[in-house]
Motif scaffolding. Sequence first.
Motif, PDB file in Angstrom:
ATOM      1  N   VAL A  51       0.838  -1.187   0.000  1.00 33.96           N
ATOM      2  CA  VAL A  51       0.000   0.000   0.000  1.00 33.96           C
ATOM      3  C   VAL A  51       0.874   1.238   0.000  1.00 33.96           C
ATOM      4  N   ILE A 111      -7.874   5.291   5.562  1.00 35.65           N
ATOM      5  CA  ILE A 111      -7.790   3.849   5.767  1.00 35.65           C
ATOM      6  C   ILE A 111      -7.099   3.571   7.097  1.00 35.65           C
ATOM      7  N   LEU A 146      -5.861  -2.584   6.407  1.00 31.27           N
ATOM      8  CA  LEU A 146      -5.869  -3.293   5.122  1.00 31.27           C
ATOM      9  C   LEU A 146      -5.407  -4.718   5.388  1.00 31.27           C
ATOM     10  N   LEU A 171      -8.968  -8.038  -0.644  1.00 29.29           N
ATOM     11  CA  LEU A 171      -8.453  -7.015   0.257  1.00 29.29           C
ATOM     12  C   LEU A 171      -9.588  -6.384   1.053  1.00 29.29           C
ATOM     13  N   ALA A 227     -10.660  -3.472   3.563  1.00 32.91           N
ATOM     14  CA  ALA A 227     -10.227  -2.137   3.983  1.00 32.91           C
ATOM     15  C   ALA A 227     -11.181  -1.618   5.042  1.00 32.91           C
TER      16      ALA A 227
END
Length: 195
Positions: free
Chosen positions: A7, A35, A38, A46, A48
């Motif tokens: 990320v 965010i 994750l 994924l 989040a």
Amino acid sequence: MSPGCDVGEDGGADQVQVFDTLGRETTSFSVGDAIEYLLVDEAGQLWAGYFDENPIGIRLWSAEGRLVWTSDGARIPGLFDCYALNVSGTVAWACPDMDFPLVEIRPDRGRTPYGAAHAVAVHGEQVAFYGGYGEEQGRLAYGELTATSVEPTAVGVLTLPDGTRPGHRRVVSRESRIYVQGEPFAAWHVFDLNG
């Protein structure tokens, strides 16, 4: 070995990069701002978790960057702010704001194999869906809960004790029971998955 995920630091485009087992980038995409968590599940999707600066809650993305599920319509109080997030297999566990309940999220299990239903009864690993649209208005569909889905087992039609269909009705479900009140709305009839 499953693909990895990295990320980026900014909230801009392509902040998520997916790599194959040889370390080559296969795709990249953005999952938004604010965010907090994750996590990648065993299917390579994924999860989040967002904090309240961006009141989204939780979103599930495919490894290709397609939005698979979002908590927007989940009707879970406080899920706009994800305080804790964990993933086990393909199931997520979260603690949202508003008294911090523990919430189990199974997006695949949430989809019925029969389409729309107006009531659902659950008993152990068994489930029954009642109703639908058009010709499926009186449908009673059975399924079995698995780790990731609802497997269809049988489909029938719900009838009243006299053998007729309820027609225009009110429906309420609770635990293993579906309560049906047909016109003239004078009596309730009970379907119990447990008996």
